[in-house]
Design a protein around this motif. Structure first.
Motif, PDB file in Angstrom:
ATOM      1  N   MET A  85      26.482 105.564   0.969  1.00  0.00           N
ATOM      2  CA  MET A  85      25.142 105.744   0.404  1.00  0.00           C
ATOM      3  C   MET A  85      25.103 105.244  -1.033  1.00  0.00           C
ATOM      4  N   ALA A  86      24.001 104.614  -1.386  1.00  0.00           N
ATOM      5  CA  ALA A  86      23.732 104.231  -2.774  1.00  0.00           C
ATOM      6  C   ALA A  86      24.919 103.500  -3.402  1.00  0.00           C
ATOM      7  N   GLY A  87      25.538 102.618  -2.647  1.00  0.00           N
ATOM      8  CA  GLY A  87      26.625 101.812  -3.174  1.00  0.00           C
ATOM      9  C   GLY A  87      27.959 102.510  -3.301  1.00  0.00           C
ATOM     10  N   THR A  88      28.106 103.695  -2.729  1.00  0.00           N
ATOM     11  CA  THR A  88      29.380 104.414  -2.782  1.00  0.00           C
ATOM     12  C   THR A  88      29.671 105.021  -1.420  1.00  0.00           C
ATOM     13  N   SER A  89      30.945 105.312  -1.158  1.00  0.00           N
ATOM     14  CA  SER A  89      31.317 105.910   0.118  1.00  0.00           C
ATOM     15  C   SER A  89      32.353 106.991  -0.110  1.00  0.00           C
ATOM     16  N   GLY A  90      32.479 107.889   0.866  1.00  0.00           N
ATOM     17  CA  GLY A  90      33.428 108.990   0.766  1.00  0.00           C
ATOM     18  C   GLY A  90      33.135 110.037   1.807  1.00  0.00           C
ATOM     19  N   THR A  91      33.619 111.247   1.578  1.00  0.00           N
ATOM     20  CA  THR A  91      33.378 112.356   2.506  1.00  0.00           C
ATOM     21  C   THR A  91      32.943 113.588   1.735  1.00  0.00           C
ATOM     22  N   LEU A  92      32.212 114.430   2.427  1.00  0.00           N
ATOM     23  CA  LEU A  92      31.794 115.725   1.886  1.00  0.00           C
ATOM     24  C   LEU A  92      32.317 116.806   2.814  1.00  0.00           C
ATOM     25  N   ALA A  93      32.896 117.867   2.241  1.00  0.00           N
ATOM     26  CA  ALA A  93      33.425 118.989   3.019  1.00  0.00           C
ATOM     27  C   ALA A  93      32.436 120.144   3.007  1.00  0.00           C
ATOM     28  N   ALA A  94      32.743 121.165   3.810  1.00  0.00           N
ATOM     29  CA  ALA A  94      31.876 122.339   3.909  1.00  0.00           C
ATOM     30  C   ALA A  94      31.614 122.932   2.532  1.00  0.00           C
ATOM     31  N   GLY A  95      30.357 123.243   2.269  1.00  0.00           N
ATOM     32  CA  GLY A  95      29.956 123.841   0.999  1.00  0.00           C
ATOM     33  C   GLY A  95      29.604 122.846  -0.078  1.00  0.00           C
ATOM     34  N   GLU A  96      29.823 121.547   0.181  1.00  0.00           N
ATOM     35  CA  GLU A  96      29.542 120.531  -0.842  1.00  0.00           C
ATOM     36  C   GLU A  96      28.138 119.958  -0.687  1.00  0.00           C
ATOM     37  N   THR A  97      27.542 119.611  -1.813  1.00  0.00           N
ATOM     38  CA  THR A  97      26.224 118.974  -1.860  1.00  0.00           C
ATOM     39  C   THR A  97      26.321 117.727  -2.714  1.00  0.00           C
ATOM     40  N   LYS A  98      25.635 116.687  -2.305  1.00  0.00           N
ATOM     41  CA  LYS A  98      25.608 115.461  -3.096  1.00  0.00           C
ATOM     42  C   LYS A  98      24.178 114.927  -3.089  1.00  0.00           C
ATOM     43  N   ILE A  99      23.771 114.400  -4.261  1.00  0.00           N
ATOM     44  CA  ILE A  99      22.440 113.825  -4.407  1.00  0.00           C
ATOM     45  C   ILE A  99      22.584 112.332  -4.680  1.00  0.00           C
ATOM     46  N   PHE A 100      21.957 111.520  -3.839  1.00  0.00           N
ATOM     47  CA  PHE A 100      21.989 110.069  -3.976  1.00  0.00           C
ATOM     48  C   PHE A 100      20.592 109.603  -4.393  1.00  0.00           C
ATOM     49  N   GLU A 101      20.527 108.757  -5.415  1.00  0.00           N
ATOM     50  CA  GLU A 101      19.226 108.321  -5.908  1.00  0.00           C
ATOM     51  C   GLU A 101      19.166 106.806  -6.045  1.00  0.00           C
ATOM     52  N   LYS A 102      18.003 106.276  -5.734  1.00  0.00           N
ATOM     53  CA  LYS A 102      17.672 104.913  -6.124  1.00  0.00           C
ATOM     54  C   LYS A 102      16.540 105.043  -7.122  1.00  0.00           C
ATOM     55  N   LEU A 103      16.782 104.640  -8.360  1.00  0.00           N
ATOM     56  CA  LEU A 103      15.807 104.790  -9.423  1.00  0.00           C
ATOM     57  C   LEU A 103      14.724 103.728  -9.322  1.00  0.00           C
ATOM     58  N   ALA A 104      13.617 103.972 -10.017  1.00  0.00           N
ATOM     59  CA  ALA A 104      12.515 103.011 -10.010  1.00  0.00           C
ATOM     60  C   ALA A 104      12.953 101.662 -10.562  1.00  0.00           C
ATOM     61  N   SER A 105      13.985 101.670 -11.411  1.00  0.00           N
ATOM     62  CA  SER A 105      14.509 100.423 -11.979  1.00  0.00           C
ATOM     63  C   SER A 105      15.293  99.617 -10.958  1.00  0.00           C
ATOM     64  N   GLY A 106      15.633 100.250  -9.814  1.00  0.00           N
ATOM     65  CA  GLY A 106      16.422  99.584  -8.785  1.00  0.00           C
ATOM     66  C   GLY A 106      17.878  99.978  -8.820  1.00  0.00           C
ATOM     67  N   ALA A 107      18.301 100.699  -9.860  1.00  0.00           N
ATOM     68  CA  ALA A 107      19.699 101.130  -9.962  1.00  0.00           C
ATOM     69  C   ALA A 107      19.977 102.324  -9.052  1.00  0.00           C
ATOM     70  N   ASP A 108      21.239 102.439  -8.598  1.00  0.00           N
ATOM     71  CA  ASP A 108      21.646 103.561  -7.774  1.00  0.00           C
ATOM     72  C   ASP A 108      22.349 104.600  -8.632  1.00  0.00           C
ATOM     73  N   ARG A 109      22.261 105.877  -8.225  1.00  0.00           N
ATOM     74  CA  ARG A 109      22.943 106.942  -8.946  1.00  0.00           C
ATOM     75  C   ARG A 109      23.384 108.008  -7.953  1.00  0.00           C
ATOM     76  N   VAL A 110      24.580 108.549  -8.157  1.00  0.00           N
ATOM     77  CA  VAL A 110      25.103 109.619  -7.322  1.00  0.00           C
ATOM     78  C   VAL A 110      25.418 110.806  -8.230  1.00  0.00           C
ATOM     79  N   ALA A 111      24.960 112.010  -7.829  1.00  0.00           N
ATOM     80  CA  ALA A 111      25.167 113.186  -8.679  1.00  0.00           C
ATOM     81  C   ALA A 111      25.437 114.409  -7.859  1.00  0.00           C
ATOM     82  N   ASP A 112      26.141 115.365  -8.463  1.00  0.00           N
ATOM     83  CA  ASP A 112      26.302 116.689  -7.884  1.00  0.00           C
ATOM     84  C   ASP A 112      25.152 117.556  -8.407  1.00  0.00           C
ATOM     85  N   PRO A 113      24.704 118.526  -7.616  1.00  0.00           N
ATOM     86  CA  PRO A 113      23.568 119.345  -8.057  1.00  0.00           C
ATOM     87  C   PRO A 113      23.920 120.227  -9.247  1.00  0.00           C
TER      88      PRO A 113
END
Length: 198
Positions: free
Chosen positions: A170-198
């Motif tokens: 997602m959003a130019g990155t790859s990996g895995t998420l385990a139980a209890g984990e949350t990840k937020i993937f964003e595509k900004l209006a500028s076109g850039a991608d961003r990945v963040a934890d809540p």
């Protein structure tokens, strides 16, 4: 009496029609022993850009599914159970034991039985893949100050894993998420991608 070539051509046409019918049935509904997809709740099914009313409980691959003010349940292959939130849109794709849904907008909670088949959830920012887990996926589109959708296809995809493991690309990155984990993937209006934890 018809010439032999006419009889042969007729036989060939009938046989070809049977093969096409069998293939179409397998593609849309699965093999005879594969459980029929079931859709129950406040839904509208769109097929070939037209609403389908009579067969809403038995959708086909390629259909677009939209929920109204209430939620809906979508069962695929006997091993994928999806709870679709209100005001959500997705399309059903994939093949038997390789189920795929494309979440276009809204939120779904997916519960996948381990070892029974593959399941992928496509989003505007990439794909989630699981073999057995329970997770929640949400797609939102930011709005500008006038309440209109942001430009450049800006989007936010949130993934929360309840149990098991979810792979993401997602959003130019790859990996895995385990139980209890949350990840937020964003595509900004500028076109850039961003990945963040809540």
């Amino acid at each position: 009496k018809r010439p032999r070539w006419v009889q042969a051509a007729t036989w060939f046409a009938v046989a070809a029609a049977c093969v096409v019918s069998i293939f179409a049935g397998w593609y849309f509904l699965g093999p005879p022993d594969y459980p029929q997809a079931r859709l129950v709740g406040d839904v509208k099914v769109i097929r070939d850009a037209q609403p389908v009313v009579a067969t809403a409980s038995e959708p086909r691959r390629g259909d677009v599914i939209r929920t109204g003010e209430q939620s809906a349940r979508f069962s695929l292959g006997g091993y994928c159970e999806l709870l679709i939130d209100p005001q959500t849109e997705l399309s059903w794709q994939g093949a038997p034991k390789q189920e795929v849904v494309e979440l276009r907008r809204g939120k779904i909670s997916s519960k996948i039985t381990p070892g029974a088949g593959d399941f992928r959830c496509r989003t505007p920012l990439g794909t989630l893949e699981v073999l057995g887990t329970e997770f929640v996926t949400e797609v939102k589109f930011p709005q500008d100050t006038k309440g209109e959708a942001a430009v450049n296809n800006a989007a936010i995809v949130t993934v929360f894993v309840i149990s098991g493991t979810v792979g993401f690309d997602m959003a130019g990155t790859s990996g895995t998420l385990a139980a209890g984990e949350t990840k937020i993937f964003e595509k900004l209006a500028s076109g850039a991608d961003r990945v963040a934890d809540p």
